[in-house]
Design an enzyme around this catalytic site. Structure first.
Site, PDB file in Angstrom:
ATOM      1  CG  ASP A 129      65.417  67.106  46.455  1.00 52.49           C
ATOM      2  OD1 ASP A 129      65.739  67.029  47.598  1.00 52.49           O
ATOM      3  OD2 ASP A 129      65.550  66.245  46.083  1.00 52.49           O
ATOM      4  CE  LYS A 143      73.707  65.168  48.220  1.00 51.01           C
ATOM      5  NZ  LYS A 143      72.249  64.516  47.543  1.00 51.01           N
ATOM      6  CG  PHE A 152      70.263  63.134  41.496  1.00 43.92           C
ATOM      7  CD1 PHE A 152      70.792  61.276  41.224  1.00 43.92           C
ATOM      8  CD2 PHE A 152      70.308  62.756  43.842  1.00 43.92           C
ATOM      9  CE1 PHE A 152      71.562  60.505  41.826  1.00 43.92           C
ATOM     10  CE2 PHE A 152      71.530  61.644  43.915  1.00 43.92           C
ATOM     11  CZ  PHE A 152      71.418  60.616  42.833  1.00 43.92           C
TER      12      PHE A 152
HETATM   13  C1  LIG Z   1      71.667  63.784  47.051  1.00 45.31           C
HETATM   14  C2  LIG Z   1      70.505  64.044  46.702  1.00 45.31           C
HETATM   15  C3  LIG Z   1      69.436  63.185  47.492  1.00 45.31           C
HETATM   16  C4  LIG Z   1      69.829  62.029  47.076  1.00 45.31           C
HETATM   17  O1  LIG Z   1      70.012  62.054  48.748  1.00 45.31           O
HETATM   18  P1  LIG Z   1      70.846  60.294  49.919  1.00 45.31           P
HETATM   19  O2  LIG Z   1      71.182  61.036  51.110  1.00 45.31           O
HETATM   20  O3  LIG Z   1      71.910  59.860  48.739  1.00 45.31           O
HETATM   21  O4  LIG Z   1      69.432  59.193  49.797  1.00 45.31           O
HETATM   22  C5  LIG Z   1      67.765  63.766  46.562  1.00 45.31           C
HETATM   23  N1  LIG Z   1      67.806  64.757  46.421  1.00 45.31           N
HETATM   24  C6  LIG Z   1      68.885  65.398  46.004  1.00 45.31           C
HETATM   25  C7  LIG Z   1      68.365  67.032  45.558  1.00 45.31           C
HETATM   26  C8  LIG Z   1      70.375  65.675  46.484  1.00 45.31           C
HETATM   27  O5  LIG Z   1      70.938  65.946  46.127  1.00 45.31           O
END
Ligand SMILES: *Cc1c(COP(=O)(O)O)cnc(C)c1O
Length: 398
Positions: free
Chosen positions: A220, A249, A135
Site C-alpha cells: 500500500d 494521495k 491504515f
Molecule cells: C490515506 C491512506 C489510505 C486511504 O486513502 P483515502 O484516499 O483516504 O481513501 C489508504 N492507505 C494508506 C497507506 C493511506 O495513507
C-alpha cells in the site's frame, strides 16, 4: 467575530461531525504556503496529508487541469482517453513493471485497497494478512485491513478472513502465512501509525516468504508513493517487486485519483472483464492532473529534492539538541519528530499559532509530509521555531 469562527459555527450546523471541529478554514494556497479566511498565512508542512506533492497553485498542474477542463472532464469507462492511457503507461514505466503488468484507476486510496482486496480474493484463498498499526482506509473492506480498534469496532463484523500480525516481524509472518492466506497487505513505511520504517531487509523478507508460500505481496503506497520517500515508490528502495501496489494521495497533486498496479501477466489476469469497475475512475481530468504531477516531479528533480530536504530536516532537528525531542523517523519527505513526552497534540496547536501546519500523528510524534518542492528556507523556518514551540507546549501542559 472572525470569518473563521463564523464559518466554523456554520460548519458545525451543516457537516456531519466525523472530523470534529476543523482547525482552520483555508482559502487559498501558493507554493508551500496556505492562507485562511482571515488572511493568516501558514507554512504547509503536511501538504493535505501527503497529497499536495507540487504544493499549491502549481503552474504546471493548473495549466494541465485547466486545459483538460476546457476540453473534456468525463467520458465513462465505455470509452477511454489519451490521458488515461498515457498515465497507465507512465505508472508502469516508473514502477519498472515487467511486461504484462496493468493499471486500474480509482478515485481514492480506499478504492485502490478495495480493488486490491478483490484481487486477493481471486487467489481462491480467503485469508488476508495485514499489519498491526496499519491504515488502509475506512470503507468496510479497507477498514477490515486497518488495525485501529476505535475505527473498526463500531462497524463490526467487517470483511472476514483478515488477520493482523506484528509489523516488521518476519517470524510472525512466517508463522501466520498458512495455505489459507491469499495475500499479505502492508505499507512499506507505516504512515498513520506514526511514520514507522521497518528494518532493512524486512520487505525483501516479506517478498521471499510470500513467494515461497504462494501468497500475493500487496504494498500500500497510497502515502509513500509518487516520490514521497525520495523514490518513485518506496518498494524500489528495498530492491523488490511486489505483486500489486496501491496508490492515491500524491498522485493527482490534490485532484482525487488512485490506482491499483498489478505486476506481471499472471496477477494482471486475475481481474477479468466485468469483475470490477468505477464510474469516475480514470476520468480524463484526474488523469491529466496525475500526468502533470509525474512530469513535474521528473522534470524538476523532485525525487532528489525529497531525499536532500528529508536529510537536511533530520540533521537540523538533531542539531537542535532539544531536551524534549527524542529524534526523527522516516524517509524522504515523510517524516516524524518524536518527543520524550506525549506533547504532540499541544505541539501541533502551538505550531499552528506560530504559522506552521503539522500533524500530531501519535501522542509523542508529529508528522510532516510537505510539498516535494520544499526548500531550505522553509525547512529552516520551521526547525528554528520548533524548539520554542516545544518549550511552550511543555509549559502549557505543566
Ligand atoms: C490515506 C491512506 C489510505 C486511504 O486513502 P483515502 O484516499 O483516504 O481513501 C489508504 N492507505 C494508506 C497507506 C493511506 O495513507
Amino acid at each position: 467575530m472572525t470569518a473563521t469562527n463564523d464559518l466554523l459555527n456554520r460548519y458545525a450546523e451543516a457537516l456531519l461531525g466525523v472530523f470534529g471541529r476543523p482547525a482552520l478554514v483555508l482559502d487559498r494556497g501558493e507554493g508551500c504556503y496556505v492562507w485562511d479566511v482571515d488572511g493568516v498565512r501558514y507554512l504547509d508542512l503536511l501538504g493535505g496529508i501527503a497529497v499536495s506533492a507540487l504544493g499549491h497553485n502549481h503552474p504546471e498542474l493548473v495549466a494541465a487541469v485547466s486545459k483538460q477542463v476546457a476540453s473534456q472532464i468525463h467520458i465513462s469507462n465505455f470509452f477511454t482517453s489519451r490521458a488515461q492511457i498515457e498515465l497507465a503507461e507512465r505508472l508502469l514505466s516508473l514502477a519498472e513493471a515487467p511486461a504484462g503488468s496493468r493499471v486500474f484507476l480509482t478515485n481514492s486510496g480506499t478504492e485502490s485497497l478495495e480493488a486490491a482486496i478483490k484481487l486477493a480474493r481471486r487467489t481462491g484463498r480467503r485469508g488476508i494478512l495485514a499489519m498491526a498499526g496499519a491504515f488502509h482506509g475506512r470503507s468496510t473492506g479497507a477498514l477490515a485491513l486497518t488495525a485501529k480498534a476505535a475505527y473498526r469496532e463500531p462497524f463490526e463484523p467487517l470483511l472476514p478472513g483478515v488477520r493482523h500480525i506484528p509489523y516488521d516481524d518476519l517470524d510472525a509472518l512466517e508463522a501466520a502465512l498458512g495455505p489459507d492466506v491469499g495475500a499479505v497487505v502492508l505499507e512499506p513505511i507505516q504512515g498513520e501509525a506514526g511514520v514507522i520504517e521497518p528494518h532493512p531487509g524486512y520487505l525483501a523478507g516479506v517478498r521471499e516468504l510470500t513467494r515461497r508460500r504462494g501468497a500475493l505481496m500487496i504494498v500500500d503506497e497510497v502515502q509513500t508513493g509518487v516520490g514521497r520517500t525520495g523514490d518513485w515508490f518506496a518498494f524500489q528502495a528495498a530492491g523488490i517487486r511486489p505483486d500489486a501496489m496501491t496508490l492515491a494521495k500524491g498522485l493527482g497533486g490534490g485532484v482525487p485519483i488512485g490506482a491499483l498496479v498489478t505486476f506481471g501477466p499472471e496477477v494482471s489476469a486475475m481481474l477479468q472483464p466485468g469483475m470490477h469497475g468505477s464510474t469516475f475512475g480514470g476520468n480524463p481530468l484526474a488523469a491529466a492532473a496525475a500526468l502533470a504531477v509525474l512530469d513535474t516531479i521528473e522534470r524538476d528533480g523532485l525525487l532528489a529534492n525529497a531525499t536532500a530536504m528529508g536529510h537536511y530536516f533530520a540533521e537540523a532537528v538533531a542539531a537542535l539538541r532539544h531536551p524534549a525531542i527524542s529524534g526523527t523517523r522516516g524517509r524522504g519527505l515523510l517524516r516524524a519528530v518524536t518527543f520524550e513526552r506525549p506533547i504532540a497534540a499541544v505541539v501541533a496547536t502551538q505550531a499552528r499559532d506560530a504559522g506552521f501546519i503539522i500533524n500530531p500523528v501519535a501522542p509523542d510524534a508529529i508528522r510532516l509530509a510537505p510539498p516535494l518542492i520544499i526548500g531550505r528556507p522553509e525547512v529552516d523556518a520551521f526547525v528554528s521555531a520548533l524548539g520554542p514551540i516545544a518549550d511552550r507546549a511543555i509549559e502549557e501542559m505543566s
